[in-house]
Design a protein around this motif. Structure first.
Motif, PDB file in Angstrom:
ATOM      1  N   VAL A   1       0.446  -1.295   0.313  1.00  7.39           N
ATOM      2  CA  VAL A   1      -0.320  -0.090  -0.072  1.00  7.39           C
ATOM      3  C   VAL A   1       0.919   1.183   0.124  1.00  7.39           C
ATOM      4  O   VAL A   1       1.788   1.080   1.144  1.00  7.39           O
ATOM      5  CB  VAL A   1      -0.776   0.229   0.589  1.00  7.39           C
ATOM      6  N   THR A   2       0.386   2.826  -1.166  1.00  5.17           N
ATOM      7  CA  THR A   2       1.574   3.315  -1.163  1.00  5.17           C
ATOM      8  C   THR A   2       0.997   4.161   0.156  1.00  5.17           C
ATOM      9  O   THR A   2      -0.224   5.082   0.555  1.00  5.17           O
ATOM     10  CB  THR A   2       1.396   3.937  -2.904  1.00  5.17           C
ATOM     11  N   LEU A   3       2.248   5.197   0.193  1.00  5.84           N
ATOM     12  CA  LEU A   3       1.672   5.580   1.635  1.00  5.84           C
ATOM     13  C   LEU A   3       1.560   7.181   0.937  1.00  5.84           C
ATOM     14  O   LEU A   3       2.646   7.895   0.646  1.00  5.84           O
ATOM     15  CB  LEU A   3       2.714   5.913   2.488  1.00  5.84           C
ATOM     16  N   VAL A   4       0.509   8.456   0.390  1.00  5.56           N
ATOM     17  CA  VAL A   4       0.944   9.611   0.480  1.00  5.56           C
ATOM     18  C   VAL A   4       0.484  10.495   2.032  1.00  5.56           C
ATOM     19  O   VAL A   4      -0.299  10.308   2.069  1.00  5.56           O
ATOM     20  CB  VAL A   4      -0.713   9.975   0.062  1.00  5.56           C
ATOM     21  N   ALA A   5       1.733  11.113   2.174  1.00  6.99           N
ATOM     22  CA  ALA A   5       1.639  12.429   3.462  1.00  6.99           C
ATOM     23  C   ALA A   5       0.751  14.272   2.836  1.00  6.99           C
ATOM     24  O   ALA A   5       1.660  14.284   2.145  1.00  6.99           O
ATOM     25  CB  ALA A   5       3.182  12.621   3.538  1.00  6.99           C
ATOM     26  N   VAL A   6      -0.294  13.469   4.308  1.00 10.31           N
ATOM     27  CA  VAL A   6      -0.987  15.086   3.613  1.00 10.31           C
ATOM     28  C   VAL A   6      -0.641  16.013   4.528  1.00 10.31           C
ATOM     29  O   VAL A   6      -0.828  15.976   6.099  1.00 10.31           O
ATOM     30  CB  VAL A   6      -2.402  14.374   4.312  1.00 10.31           C
ATOM     31  N   SER A   7       0.056  16.655   3.792  1.00  8.56           N
ATOM     32  CA  SER A   7       0.794  17.978   4.423  1.00  8.56           C
ATOM     33  C   SER A   7       0.327  19.055   4.196  1.00  8.56           C
ATOM     34  O   SER A   7       0.560  20.380   4.488  1.00  8.56           O
ATOM     35  CB  SER A   7       2.111  18.338   4.353  1.00  8.56           C
ATOM     36  N   LYS A   8      -0.806  18.784   4.016  1.00  2.00           N
ATOM     37  CA  LYS A   8      -1.628  20.606   3.947  1.00  2.00           C
ATOM     38  C   LYS A   8      -1.827  21.131   5.145  1.00  2.00           C
ATOM     39  O   LYS A   8      -1.469  20.609   6.248  1.00  2.00           O
ATOM     40  CB  LYS A   8      -2.941  20.793   3.501  1.00  2.00           C
ATOM     41  N   THR A   9      -1.823  23.021   5.681  1.00  2.00           N
ATOM     42  CA  THR A   9      -1.204  23.486   5.985  1.00  2.00           C
ATOM     43  C   THR A   9      -0.064  23.664   6.956  1.00  2.00           C
ATOM     44  O   THR A   9       0.724  24.207   8.348  1.00  2.00           O
ATOM     45  CB  THR A   9      -2.488  23.578   7.297  1.00  2.00           C
ATOM     46  N   LYS A  10       0.848  22.208   6.721  1.00  2.00           N
ATOM     47  CA  LYS A  10       1.888  22.369   7.370  1.00  2.00           C
ATOM     48  C   LYS A  10       3.233  23.001   6.898  1.00  2.00           C
ATOM     49  O   LYS A  10       3.324  22.992   6.035  1.00  2.00           O
ATOM     50  CB  LYS A  10       2.274  20.629   7.452  1.00  2.00           C
ATOM     51  N   PRO A  11       4.129  23.362   8.334  1.00  2.00           N
ATOM     52  CA  PRO A  11       4.863  23.960   7.626  1.00  2.00           C
ATOM     53  C   PRO A  11       6.636  23.397   6.627  1.00  2.00           C
ATOM     54  O   PRO A  11       5.820  22.331   6.850  1.00  2.00           O
ATOM     55  CB  PRO A  11       6.061  24.335   8.640  1.00  2.00           C
ATOM     56  N   ALA A  12       7.254  23.993   5.600  1.00  2.00           N
ATOM     57  CA  ALA A  12       8.148  23.774   4.905  1.00  2.00           C
ATOM     58  C   ALA A  12       8.962  22.236   5.684  1.00  2.00           C
ATOM     59  O   ALA A  12       9.561  21.537   5.846  1.00  2.00           O
ATOM     60  CB  ALA A  12       9.175  24.190   4.166  1.00  2.00           C
ATOM     61  N   SER A  13       9.197  23.004   6.957  1.00  2.00           N
ATOM     62  CA  SER A  13      10.227  22.269   7.735  1.00  2.00           C
ATOM     63  C   SER A  13       9.746  20.810   8.545  1.00  2.00           C
ATOM     64  O   SER A  13      10.137  19.923   8.609  1.00  2.00           O
ATOM     65  CB  SER A  13      10.398  23.304   9.750  1.00  2.00           C
ATOM     66  N   GLU A  14       8.943  20.851   8.520  1.00  2.00           N
ATOM     67  CA  GLU A  14       7.768  19.163   8.949  1.00  2.00           C
ATOM     68  C   GLU A  14       7.788  18.869   7.900  1.00  2.00           C
ATOM     69  O   GLU A  14       8.592  17.349   7.820  1.00  2.00           O
ATOM     70  CB  GLU A  14       6.531  19.676   9.284  1.00  2.00           C
ATOM     71  N   ILE A  15       7.565  19.012   6.497  1.00  2.07           N
ATOM     72  CA  ILE A  15       7.983  18.622   5.298  1.00  2.07           C
ATOM     73  C   ILE A  15       8.776  17.938   5.372  1.00  2.07           C
ATOM     74  O   ILE A  15       9.130  16.721   4.737  1.00  2.07           O
ATOM     75  CB  ILE A  15       7.200  18.447   4.453  1.00  2.07           C
TER      76      ILE A  15
ATOM     77  N   GLY B   1       0.540  15.253  -0.028  1.00  2.00           N
ATOM     78  CA  GLY B   1      -0.932  15.170  -0.291  1.00  2.00           C
ATOM     79  C   GLY B   1      -1.230  16.592  -0.602  1.00  2.00           C
ATOM     80  O   GLY B   1      -0.777  17.280   0.981  1.00  2.00           O
ATOM     81  N   GLU B   2      -1.544  17.788  -0.793  1.00  2.10           N
ATOM     82  CA  GLU B   2      -1.755  18.720  -0.776  1.00  2.10           C
ATOM     83  C   GLU B   2      -3.776  19.259  -0.956  1.00  2.10           C
ATOM     84  O   GLU B   2      -3.619  18.736  -1.783  1.00  2.10           O
ATOM     85  CB  GLU B   2      -0.993  19.867  -1.617  1.00  2.10           C
ATOM     86  N   ASN B   3      -4.043  20.155  -0.339  1.00  2.00           N
ATOM     87  CA  ASN B   3      -5.727  20.301  -0.743  1.00  2.00           C
ATOM     88  C   ASN B   3      -5.712  21.616  -0.957  1.00  2.00           C
ATOM     89  O   ASN B   3      -6.455  21.912  -2.035  1.00  2.00           O
ATOM     90  CB  ASN B   3      -6.328  20.522   0.388  1.00  2.00           C
ATOM     91  N   GLN B   4      -4.636  23.314  -1.075  1.00  3.80           N
ATOM     92  CA  GLN B   4      -4.772  24.047  -1.888  1.00  3.80           C
ATOM     93  C   GLN B   4      -4.004  24.260  -3.082  1.00  3.80           C
ATOM     94  O   GLN B   4      -2.749  24.134  -2.598  1.00  3.80           O
ATOM     95  CB  GLN B   4      -5.020  25.153  -1.278  1.00  3.80           C
ATOM     96  N   VAL B   5      -4.135  24.725  -3.539  1.00  6.53           N
ATOM     97  CA  VAL B   5      -3.438  25.162  -4.916  1.00  6.53           C
ATOM     98  C   VAL B   5      -1.789  25.969  -4.707  1.00  6.53           C
ATOM     99  O   VAL B   5      -1.272  25.814  -4.980  1.00  6.53           O
ATOM    100  CB  VAL B   5      -3.900  25.601  -6.486  1.00  6.53           C
ATOM    101  N   GLN B   6      -2.055  27.186  -4.503  1.00  8.49           N
ATOM    102  CA  GLN B   6      -1.520  28.167  -3.899  1.00  8.49           C
ATOM    103  C   GLN B   6      -0.692  27.103  -3.153  1.00  8.49           C
ATOM    104  O   GLN B   6       0.762  27.780  -3.312  1.00  8.49           O
ATOM    105  CB  GLN B   6      -2.270  29.259  -3.017  1.00  8.49           C
ATOM    106  N   GLU B   7      -0.740  26.769  -1.749  1.00 10.40           N
ATOM    107  CA  GLU B   7       0.145  26.213  -0.959  1.00 10.40           C
ATOM    108  C   GLU B   7       1.248  25.254  -1.327  1.00 10.40           C
ATOM    109  O   GLU B   7       2.002  25.042  -1.402  1.00 10.40           O
ATOM    110  CB  GLU B   7      -0.887  25.604   0.095  1.00 10.40           C
ATOM    111  N   LEU B   8       0.445  24.440  -2.191  1.00  5.92           N
ATOM    112  CA  LEU B   8       1.166  22.602  -3.265  1.00  5.92           C
ATOM    113  C   LEU B   8       2.121  23.966  -4.530  1.00  5.92           C
ATOM    114  O   LEU B   8       3.414  23.863  -3.645  1.00  5.92           O
ATOM    115  CB  LEU B   8      -0.258  22.169  -3.869  1.00  5.92           C
ATOM    116  N   VAL B   9       1.837  24.847  -4.746  1.00  8.39           N
ATOM    117  CA  VAL B   9       2.751  25.617  -6.134  1.00  8.39           C
ATOM    118  C   VAL B   9       3.958  26.563  -5.092  1.00  8.39           C
ATOM    119  O   VAL B   9       4.867  25.935  -4.938  1.00  8.39           O
ATOM    120  CB  VAL B   9       2.346  26.575  -6.655  1.00  8.39           C
ATOM    121  N   GLU B  10       3.432  26.900  -3.643  1.00 13.93           N
ATOM    122  CA  GLU B  10       4.809  27.747  -2.896  1.00 13.93           C
ATOM    123  C   GLU B  10       4.981  26.554  -2.335  1.00 13.93           C
ATOM    124  O   GLU B  10       6.743  26.641  -2.028  1.00 13.93           O
ATOM    125  CB  GLU B  10       4.456  28.343  -1.673  1.00 13.93           C
TER     126      GLU B  10
END
Length: 229
Positions: free
Chosen positions: A19-33, A45-54
């Motif tokens: 089973v493949t794991l996608v870590a959903v990192s929405k709202t999490k800072p870059a340091s935690e990712i 995985g991200e929910n918001q396009v702007q956050e994903l792009v940045e």
């Protein structure tokens, strides 16, 4: 447990089950990712396009970014150059826009069709009949720059394990039917994305090949918005 410990524990648990794991990192800072990345995680995985792009611009370029939230057609162009997988395709119109933007970027973009399985009006997705209608349509046959990798579903947010189990079972059964009817000769149609932190173990029992986990990795604690960290 730390993010590192959580990643290692989950990977050892899920790898055995294929089973493949996608870590959903929405709202999490870059340091935690970055911490999850350093522990060996590459799919986020991200929910918001702007956050994903940045975050894409800030973080290592070998990360595979997945869009797991609702996607508006006018936002597709921002992620088309780099997105690895879009989980939330819920209309032919959106698929056509993804195809158009993929062509502009000389790419084939992998997509999952989001299927509506929950007993909640707030969820997005195609009905079972709408999936069949889409796959049979002439418009779908014309799309050359997208590849359908599988299906995605979100179960009802309920304490009833029986209901969650039934919803996942229905989607798994439908996935098998769609595979046989439309993708029998395509090995790339191999992904059934279902299961989040609250229900991923049930999802795996019911046939999930990809789970989307946030709090199980990053914890439940409330943090300031990711931009302010």
């Amino acid at each position: 447990m730390s993010i590192t410990d959580n990643i290692k524990r989950l990977k050892s648990e899920l790898d055995i089950l294929h089973v493949t794991l996608v870590a959903v990192s929405k709202t999490k800072p870059a340091s935690e990712i970055q911490e999850a990345y350093d522990a060996g995680q590459r799919l986020f995985g991200e929910n918001q396009v702007q956050e994903l792009v940045e975050k894409y611009e800030q973080l290592p370029k070998d990360i595979e970014w997945h869009l797991v939230g609702h996607l508006q057609t006018n936002k597709v162009k921002y992620i088309a150059p780099f997105i690895s997988l879009i989980h939330s395709v819920d209309s032919l119109k959106l698929l056509q826009e993804i195809d158009k933007q993929a062509a502009k970027n000389k790419r084939i973009i992998d997509c999952l069709l989001q299927v509506y399985i929950a007993d909640e009006e707030t969820k997005y997705g195609l009905g079972f009949d709408e999936v069949i209608e889409l796959l049979r349509s002439d418009e779908f046959a014309e799309l050359k720059n997208i590849r359908i990798r599988g299906l995605m579903g979100i179960a009802t947010n309920t304490d009833s394990e029986k209901q969650i189990k039934e919803e996942f079972y229905e989607l798994d059964t439908f996935f098998d039917g769609v595979t046989q009817s439309y993708f029998r000769k395509e090995d790339s149609f191999d992904t059934l994305s279902m299961g989040m932190s609250s229900d991923y173990k049930i999802a795996i029992e019911q046939g999930s090949t990809m789970v989307r986990l946030g709090s199980t990795i990053f914890g439940d604690r409330v943090i300031k918005h990711w931009k302010n960290n």
